[in-house]
Design a protein around this motif. Structure first.
Motif, PDB file in Angstrom:
ATOM      1  N   PRO A 420      43.115  34.347 -65.497  1.00  0.00           N
ATOM      2  CA  PRO A 420      43.265  35.752 -65.623  1.00  0.00           C
ATOM      3  C   PRO A 420      44.260  36.579 -64.874  1.00  0.00           C
ATOM      4  O   PRO A 420      44.850  36.112 -64.181  1.00  0.00           O
ATOM      5  CB  PRO A 420      41.764  36.077 -65.373  1.00  0.00           C
ATOM      6  N   SER A 421      44.016  37.991 -65.293  1.00  0.00           N
ATOM      7  CA  SER A 421      44.954  38.950 -64.505  1.00  0.00           C
ATOM      8  C   SER A 421      44.410  39.834 -63.473  1.00  0.00           C
ATOM      9  O   SER A 421      43.087  40.228 -64.037  1.00  0.00           O
ATOM     10  CB  SER A 421      45.954  39.812 -65.694  1.00  0.00           C
ATOM     11  N   ILE A 428      47.231  46.777 -64.972  1.00  0.00           N
ATOM     12  CA  ILE A 428      47.443  45.380 -64.687  1.00  0.00           C
ATOM     13  C   ILE A 428      48.785  44.910 -64.155  1.00  0.00           C
ATOM     14  O   ILE A 428      49.621  45.535 -64.792  1.00  0.00           O
ATOM     15  CB  ILE A 428      47.164  44.380 -65.975  1.00  0.00           C
ATOM     16  N   GLY A 429      49.109  43.898 -63.216  1.00  0.00           N
ATOM     17  CA  GLY A 429      50.429  43.576 -62.816  1.00  0.00           C
ATOM     18  C   GLY A 429      50.794  44.525 -61.752  1.00  0.00           C
ATOM     19  O   GLY A 429      50.852  44.267 -60.816  1.00  0.00           O
ATOM     20  N   GLU A 448      43.156  38.467 -70.656  1.00  0.00           N
ATOM     21  CA  GLU A 448      44.067  39.143 -71.638  1.00  0.00           C
ATOM     22  C   GLU A 448      44.045  38.447 -72.875  1.00  0.00           C
ATOM     23  O   GLU A 448      44.183  37.211 -72.882  1.00  0.00           O
ATOM     24  CB  GLU A 448      45.218  39.664 -71.390  1.00  0.00           C
ATOM     25  N   ASP A 449      43.886  39.057 -74.138  1.00  0.00           N
ATOM     26  CA  ASP A 449      43.993  38.399 -75.604  1.00  0.00           C
ATOM     27  C   ASP A 449      43.147  37.013 -75.485  1.00  0.00           C
ATOM     28  O   ASP A 449      43.668  36.107 -76.239  1.00  0.00           O
ATOM     29  CB  ASP A 449      45.606  38.102 -75.818  1.00  0.00           C
ATOM     30  N   PHE A 450      41.844  37.118 -74.982  1.00  0.00           N
ATOM     31  CA  PHE A 450      41.212  35.841 -75.236  1.00  0.00           C
ATOM     32  C   PHE A 450      40.012  36.482 -76.108  1.00  0.00           C
ATOM     33  O   PHE A 450      39.298  37.230 -75.781  1.00  0.00           O
ATOM     34  CB  PHE A 450      40.530  35.597 -73.894  1.00  0.00           C
ATOM     35  N   PRO A 455      32.645  37.706 -69.500  1.00  0.00           N
ATOM     36  CA  PRO A 455      32.860  38.403 -68.471  1.00  0.00           C
ATOM     37  C   PRO A 455      33.106  37.691 -67.021  1.00  0.00           C
ATOM     38  O   PRO A 455      32.351  36.764 -66.824  1.00  0.00           O
ATOM     39  CB  PRO A 455      31.635  39.415 -68.437  1.00  0.00           C
ATOM     40  N   LEU A 456      34.034  38.343 -66.298  1.00  0.00           N
ATOM     41  CA  LEU A 456      34.403  37.712 -64.875  1.00  0.00           C
ATOM     42  C   LEU A 456      33.854  38.718 -63.681  1.00  0.00           C
ATOM     43  O   LEU A 456      33.988  39.679 -64.021  1.00  0.00           O
ATOM     44  CB  LEU A 456      35.680  37.327 -64.908  1.00  0.00           C
TER      45      LEU A 456
END
Length: 521
Positions: A420-421, A428-429, A448-450, A455-456
């Motif tokens: 994950p990010s 993000i980043g 991202e793009d999953f 949920p995390l």
């Protein structure tokens, strides 16, 4: 002849010649009128005889339709229609004849039953009733309309059946109302040519002759229907080979199974038709060949039975003929099968939805197996939760209608959940944020793009402010030490958030990629 410088005697002689010639002309005219009358009487007598014969033919056809409805019902029905149409037109012509006698004040002799032929020399009766100048009167239009209506009814009854084509051609010629050429070669209307300027007895005779044409037409049709039916009943040329397959769809590699029979379509109108207990509208279902066309929604994929019945009338009683058949429904090809050879992938620890089917086989005859595979709700729906290994095989078996089984399988690669990010305030980043937003912000981990809904929840992270040692935080927000270090940072300095740990309700999750934040105040 009687003028000029002649003696009185010569003038008298010439006058006598004139009288004599006039008398001869009068006698000849009466002979002609009488000839028309005699001709009319013959037509009238023939009409009576033909009417009797037509009634006998119609009764014979109706009797045969009761005895052999499959062969005679339709011809008898057509004959009845011809009889009704002909009688209606015949009676209309009779009203024209009655009007002519009434308007001319002609009376039939009660003793002899004959018309006063020699007195029926008026030409103005129909001229005034049917014609006005170069046009028809309302009555004239009515006469033409009735002729055309009769022709139209006969055409409709005969239809486009090829075996009636010659009879229809003869009928059209007999009742042609095309323009005619008069003695001067000028084309004039049919009604004018045949009825304008003629003595009353001539017109009356022509109307009786037209009635005779109606009776002759009716007789010809009766014999036509009877003759064609007899030919159809005994000639094998009227039969055809009909293929009856055991089912309406076969799989590649199967043997065709069915029967070939010699038969013909029964042109007998049924009294009832039902399929699966549902009544079918006969007016829309029966075509010109006597076949019944079915139109209903098919069932699901697989083999289905057709169960129904035809009802006919035979010997005055209902005769039921069962309808038995079957058909096979295969999936509609509404999409192409496109796959990337390297993309057969399932993810470890999550619920992977799958659709599994076998072309042309219903879902209840398809079974699938594989590590972590379960049947879901809905046709062809499955779920897979792979746990260990790098690959998983899915085996599919289908049972065909003949009991044989066919199998296939597919190999899927098992991949771990991607890393994950880190995310703060939706960024993000790298991010640029005011100091206060970082202090109160919530640290998140996102995939991202999953394509899966996984949920995390962030359980901890580390924060490093320039010139200060790193601080370890639990949960997803900054603790007191982290906030203190943040407050000492200068404007434009960078803050790093790393080793972002999170958990899911399923598989273990790798630490999220770090965040680098530039303070804007």
């Amino acid at each position: 002849m009687a003028g000029g410088k002649l003696s009185a005697r010569q003038k008298m002689i010439n006058l006598m010649y004139l009288v004599f010639i006039a008398m001869m002309a009068m006698n000849m005219s009466k002979e002609v009128l009488s000839a028309f009358g005699l001709m009319e009487a013959k037509f009238a007598s023939a009409n009576i005889a033909t009417t009797d014969r037509n009634e006998t033919l119609l009764a014979d056809l109706e009797q045969k339709s009761e005895e052999k409805p499959e062969e005679f019902m339709i011809p008898a029905s057509k004959a009845k229609e011809v009889s009704i149409a002909s009688e209606k037109f015949y009676n209309y012509i009779e009203t024209l004849k009655s009007d002519l006698l009434k308007n001319g004040e002609y009376v039939i002799d009660p003793e002899t039953g004959k018309l006063p032929f020699e007195a029926m020399d008026k030409t103005d009766i129909l001229d005034e009733a049917w014609f006005t100048g170069d046009r028809f009167t309302k009555k004239g239009d009515e006469v033409m309309a009735n002729i055309n209506s009769y022709k139209s009814e006969i055409r409709t009854i005969l239809g486009e059946d090829i075996k009636y084509s010659k009879a229809l051609k003869s009928f059209e010629e007999l009742f042609s109302t095309e323009k005619e050429s008069n003695k001067d070669g000028k084309k004039i209307e049919w009604l004018n040519y045949h009825f304008q300027g003629f003595p009353a007895i001539a017109s009356y005779t022509k109307l009786t002759a037209m009635q005779n044409d109606v009776k002759v037409t009716e007789a010809g049709m009766m014999n036509l229907f009877l003759g064609n039916v007899l030919t159809d009943a005994v000639s094998l040329n009227k039969y055809q080979a009909i293929v009856l397959s055991d089912k309406s769809a076969f799989f590649a590699g199967e043997k065709f199974q069915g029967r070939v029979v010699i038969g013909k379509y029964a042109k007998v109108p049924p009294t009832g038709l039902s399929i699966g207990g549902q009544s079918i509208d006969l007016t829309e279902a029966i075509d010109s060949t006597g076949a019944a066309r079915l139109d209903f929604n098919v069932g699901g994929v697989g083999e289905h039975e057709i169960d129904g019945k035809f009802t006919f009338l035979e010997d005055g009683k209902p005769l039921e003929i069962p309808i038995k058949g079957n058909y096979v429904v295969v999936p509609r090809p509404n999409s192409a099968t496109i796959s990337a050879d390297k993309m057969n992938v399932v993810y470890r620890g999550v619920v992977n939805p799958m659709t599994i089917s076998f072309a042309g086989v219903p879902d209840n005859k398809v079974s699938a197996s594989g590590a972590g595979l379960k049947k879901g709700s809905g046709i062809g729906k499955y779920t897979m939760v792979p746990t260990s290994g790098r690959e998983v095989a899915i085996n599919v078996t289908a049972t065909l209608d003949d009991g044989s089984k066919v199998s296939d399988k597919a190999i899927f690669r098992i991949k771990d959940i991607p890393k994950p990010s880190g995310q703060i305030a939706g960024q993000i980043g790298t991010a640029k944020l005011p100091r206060n937003n970082v202090e109160i912000g919530r640290i998140e981990a996102v995939l991202e793009d999953f394509d899966f809904d996984l949920p995390l929840t962030v359980t901890g992270f580390k924060i490093k402010v320039e010139g200060k040692p790193s601080v370890t935080c639990s949960g997803n927000r900054l603790n007191g030490a982290a906030k203190s270090a943040l407050r000492s940072a200068k404007r434009g300095s960078q803050v790093q958030i790393f080793e972002i740990k999170s958990r899911s309700n399923g598989p273990a999750i790798k630490p999220a990629s770090p965040l680098v934040i530039e303070l804007t105040n």
